[in-house]
Design a protein around this motif. Sequence first.
Motif, PDB file in Angstrom:
ATOM      1  N   GLY A   4       0.793  -1.224   0.000  1.00 28.03           N
ATOM      2  CA  GLY A   4       0.000   0.000   0.000  1.00 28.03           C
ATOM      3  C   GLY A   4       0.820   1.265   0.000  1.00 28.03           C
ATOM      4  O   GLY A   4       0.373   2.309   0.497  1.00 28.03           O
ATOM      5  N   ILE A   5       2.020   1.213  -0.565  1.00 26.21           N
ATOM      6  CA  ILE A   5       2.929   2.359  -0.518  1.00 26.21           C
ATOM      7  C   ILE A   5       2.937   3.158  -1.815  1.00 26.21           C
ATOM      8  O   ILE A   5       2.491   2.687  -2.862  1.00 26.21           O
ATOM      9  CB  ILE A   5       4.369   1.915  -0.198  1.00 26.21           C
ATOM     10  N   LYS A   6       3.484   4.365  -1.708  1.00 25.09           N
ATOM     11  CA  LYS A   6       3.717   5.232  -2.860  1.00 25.09           C
ATOM     12  C   LYS A   6       5.073   5.896  -2.681  1.00 25.09           C
ATOM     13  O   LYS A   6       5.429   6.328  -1.579  1.00 25.09           O
ATOM     14  CB  LYS A   6       2.609   6.293  -2.968  1.00 25.09           C
ATOM     15  N   PHE A   7       5.842   5.961  -3.754  1.00 25.89           N
ATOM     16  CA  PHE A   7       7.164   6.574  -3.714  1.00 25.89           C
ATOM     17  C   PHE A   7       7.050   8.061  -3.379  1.00 25.89           C
ATOM     18  O   PHE A   7       6.191   8.758  -3.895  1.00 25.89           O
ATOM     19  CB  PHE A   7       7.843   6.396  -5.076  1.00 25.89           C
ATOM     20  N   TRP A  27      18.290   4.724  -1.295  1.00 19.49           N
ATOM     21  CA  TRP A  27      17.382   4.648  -0.154  1.00 19.49           C
ATOM     22  C   TRP A  27      16.074   5.414  -0.390  1.00 19.49           C
ATOM     23  O   TRP A  27      15.884   6.526   0.097  1.00 19.49           O
ATOM     24  CB  TRP A  27      18.071   5.133   1.139  1.00 19.49           C
ATOM     25  N   TYR A  28      15.172   4.787  -1.138  1.00 17.91           N
ATOM     26  CA  TYR A  28      13.843   5.358  -1.385  1.00 17.91           C
ATOM     27  C   TYR A  28      13.089   5.573  -0.082  1.00 17.91           C
ATOM     28  O   TYR A  28      13.228   4.808   0.874  1.00 17.91           O
ATOM     29  CB  TYR A  28      12.988   4.393  -2.207  1.00 17.91           C
ATOM     30  N   THR A  29      12.255   6.590  -0.063  1.00 16.75           N
ATOM     31  CA  THR A  29      11.277   6.750   1.024  1.00 16.75           C
ATOM     32  C   THR A  29       9.884   6.690   0.408  1.00 16.75           C
ATOM     33  O   THR A  29       9.686   7.026  -0.770  1.00 16.75           O
ATOM     34  CB  THR A  29      11.458   8.078   1.783  1.00 16.75           C
ATOM     35  N   TYR A  30       8.928   6.268   1.223  1.00 17.26           N
ATOM     36  CA  TYR A  30       7.545   6.110   0.778  1.00 17.26           C
ATOM     37  C   TYR A  30       6.615   6.952   1.644  1.00 17.26           C
ATOM     38  O   TYR A  30       7.017   7.482   2.682  1.00 17.26           O
ATOM     39  CB  TYR A  30       7.145   4.629   0.849  1.00 17.26           C
ATOM     40  N   ASN A  31       5.369   7.044   1.228  1.00 15.68           N
ATOM     41  CA  ASN A  31       4.406   7.836   1.986  1.00 15.68           C
ATOM     42  C   ASN A  31       4.084   7.225   3.347  1.00 15.68           C
ATOM     43  O   ASN A  31       3.572   7.901   4.237  1.00 15.68           O
ATOM     44  CB  ASN A  31       3.117   8.016   1.178  1.00 15.68           C
ATOM     45  N   LYS A  32       4.404   5.946   3.515  1.00 17.93           N
ATOM     46  CA  LYS A  32       4.205   5.272   4.792  1.00 17.93           C
ATOM     47  C   LYS A  32       5.016   3.986   4.797  1.00 17.93           C
ATOM     48  O   LYS A  32       5.459   3.513   3.746  1.00 17.93           O
ATOM     49  CB  LYS A  32       2.729   4.949   5.027  1.00 17.93           C
ATOM     50  N   SER A  33       5.208   3.427   5.969  1.00 17.69           N
ATOM     51  CA  SER A  33       5.882   2.140   6.061  1.00 17.69           C
ATOM     52  C   SER A  33       4.925   1.042   5.597  1.00 17.69           C
ATOM     53  O   SER A  33       3.745   1.048   5.968  1.00 17.69           O
ATOM     54  CB  SER A  33       6.318   1.856   7.504  1.00 17.69           C
ATOM     55  N   PRO A  34       5.419   0.065   4.821  1.00 22.15           N
ATOM     56  CA  PRO A  34       4.553  -1.042   4.407  1.00 22.15           C
ATOM     57  C   PRO A  34       4.335  -2.075   5.512  1.00 22.15           C
ATOM     58  O   PRO A  34       3.551  -3.008   5.341  1.00 22.15           O
ATOM     59  CB  PRO A  34       5.333  -1.656   3.236  1.00 22.15           C
ATOM     60  N   ARG A  35       4.996  -1.898   6.659  1.00 23.48           N
ATOM     61  CA  ARG A  35       5.028  -2.927   7.698  1.00 23.48           C
ATOM     62  C   ARG A  35       3.658  -3.490   8.091  1.00 23.48           C
ATOM     63  O   ARG A  35       3.525  -4.705   8.254  1.00 23.48           O
ATOM     64  CB  ARG A  35       5.752  -2.400   8.947  1.00 23.48           C
ATOM     65  N   PRO A  36       2.607  -2.657   8.252  1.00 21.77           N
ATOM     66  CA  PRO A  36       1.320  -3.231   8.665  1.00 21.77           C
ATOM     67  C   PRO A  36       0.729  -4.229   7.667  1.00 21.77           C
ATOM     68  O   PRO A  36      -0.102  -5.055   8.041  1.00 21.77           O
ATOM     69  CB  PRO A  36       0.413  -2.000   8.798  1.00 21.77           C
ATOM     70  N   ASN A  37       1.181  -4.153   6.419  1.00 24.25           N
ATOM     71  CA  ASN A  37       0.570  -4.963   5.360  1.00 24.25           C
ATOM     72  C   ASN A  37       1.475  -6.056   4.799  1.00 24.25           C
ATOM     73  O   ASN A  37       1.041  -6.830   3.932  1.00 24.25           O
ATOM     74  CB  ASN A  37       0.123  -4.042   4.220  1.00 24.25           C
ATOM     75  N   PRO A  57      11.473  -0.330   6.281  1.00 25.40           N
ATOM     76  CA  PRO A  57      11.724  -1.675   5.751  1.00 25.40           C
ATOM     77  C   PRO A  57      12.351  -1.605   4.361  1.00 25.40           C
ATOM     78  O   PRO A  57      12.011  -0.722   3.558  1.00 25.40           O
ATOM     79  CB  PRO A  57      10.330  -2.301   5.689  1.00 25.40           C
ATOM     80  N   VAL A  58      13.253  -2.551   4.080  1.00 23.72           N
ATOM     81  CA  VAL A  58      13.861  -2.613   2.745  1.00 23.72           C
ATOM     82  C   VAL A  58      13.828  -4.020   2.157  1.00 23.72           C
ATOM     83  O   VAL A  58      14.168  -4.210   0.986  1.00 23.72           O
ATOM     84  CB  VAL A  58      15.316  -2.080   2.749  1.00 23.72           C
ATOM     85  N   ILE A  59      13.408  -5.004   2.960  1.00 24.96           N
ATOM     86  CA  ILE A  59      13.254  -6.380   2.466  1.00 24.96           C
ATOM     87  C   ILE A  59      11.958  -6.916   3.065  1.00 24.96           C
ATOM     88  O   ILE A  59      11.789  -6.875   4.292  1.00 24.96           O
ATOM     89  CB  ILE A  59      14.418  -7.297   2.896  1.00 24.96           C
ATOM     90  N   TRP A  60      11.057  -7.389   2.208  1.00 25.75           N
ATOM     91  CA  TRP A  60       9.810  -7.912   2.763  1.00 25.75           C
ATOM     92  C   TRP A  60       9.133  -8.894   1.809  1.00 25.75           C
ATOM     93  O   TRP A  60       9.482  -8.981   0.630  1.00 25.75           O
ATOM     94  CB  TRP A  60       8.859  -6.780   3.126  1.00 25.75           C
ATOM     95  N   THR A  61       8.167  -9.624   2.347  1.00 28.18           N
ATOM     96  CA  THR A  61       7.307 -10.488   1.554  1.00 28.18           C
ATOM     97  C   THR A  61       5.860 -10.110   1.874  1.00 28.18           C
ATOM     98  O   THR A  61       5.574  -9.546   2.929  1.00 28.18           O
ATOM     99  CB  THR A  61       7.518 -11.979   1.876  1.00 28.18           C
TER     100      THR A  61
END
Length: 260
Positions: A141-144, A180-190, A214-218
Motif C-alpha cells: 500500500g505504498i507510494k514513492f 534509499w527510497y522513502t515512501y508515503n508510509k511504512s509497508p510494515r502493517p501490510n 523496511p527494505v526487504i519484505w514479503t
Amino acid sequence: MKNSLIVFSLIISCLFFQAGCIAQKAKKSKFKALVLYENGGHHLAFSNAAQPWLNKLAIDSSFTIDYIQNTKTINEALLKKYQVFIQLDYPPYTWSEESMKAFEKYMNDGKGGWVGLHHATLLGEFDGYPMWQWFSDFMGGIKFVDYIPTFASAKVTIEDQSHPITKGVPANFTVNTEEWYTYNKSPRPNVHVIGSVDESTYEPDSKIKMGDHPVIWTNDHFKSRNVYIFIGHSPELFQNEAYTTLLRNSIFWAANQKRK
C-alpha cells in the motif's frame, strides 16, 4: 565367436547409451526463470553486473534463465512457462493492460514466484502513466515519495533471521552505495518485514528519512511466493557476499526450489 563379440559390443553400446541418457536427464533444468531488466538509463550498470552473476548461478545450479527488456511480450502464455519471475530494476509502469493483468493473475493464483529489486517500488505517476494501484497494494500500500540522490552507505538489519531467504546472511551488513527510497508510509502493517535500514547509520547523513524503513519484505496475502529487496542500485553489490547470498536464497525460495 564372431557373433558373441557382436552381441557383446551391442550390449556395451546400449549401456553407454543408457548412461548417456541418465546423464542428460540429470542435467535437465530444475526450473525456469524469467528476468525483466532495464537495458538503459539510471540502472544500466546494475543490470550489466547482474546478468553474468545470474547466468553463472543458473549454470552452477542447473536452472534455465531467459531475459526480456520490456513488458510487451508478458502475457499468461509466457508467464506460465516460468517458475519464478525476477523484476530486475524495472519500474511498475509502462506495462500494457494485458501484461498487468497477466502478472496479477500469476501472483494471485500461485502460478509462480516473484523477486523484485529496487526500481520495482517506483510507485506513483511517472512519464504520464497513472500509478498501478494493484502493484501498490502488492507492495504493502505504498507510494514513492523521495530518495537520496547523492547516495549514502548504511547498515541493513535482518529482522527475521529464521526466514529461508536469510540463511547465511549476517544479522547486520553494510551497503556502501544506495539511493534509499522513502515512501508515503511504512509497508510494515501490510507485509512481513524481513529487513530494514538503520537510518541513523547513513553516511553521509541525510534529512531524507522515513523512520520505520523496511527494505526487504514479503507479502503473505498472495498465493505466490514473493520477496521485494529494495537494495539494487550499485553494480558493486555483486561483490557484497551478504547481498548475493540474500538474492540467491530469494530466487530459490520464490521458485519453491531447494539449492544443494
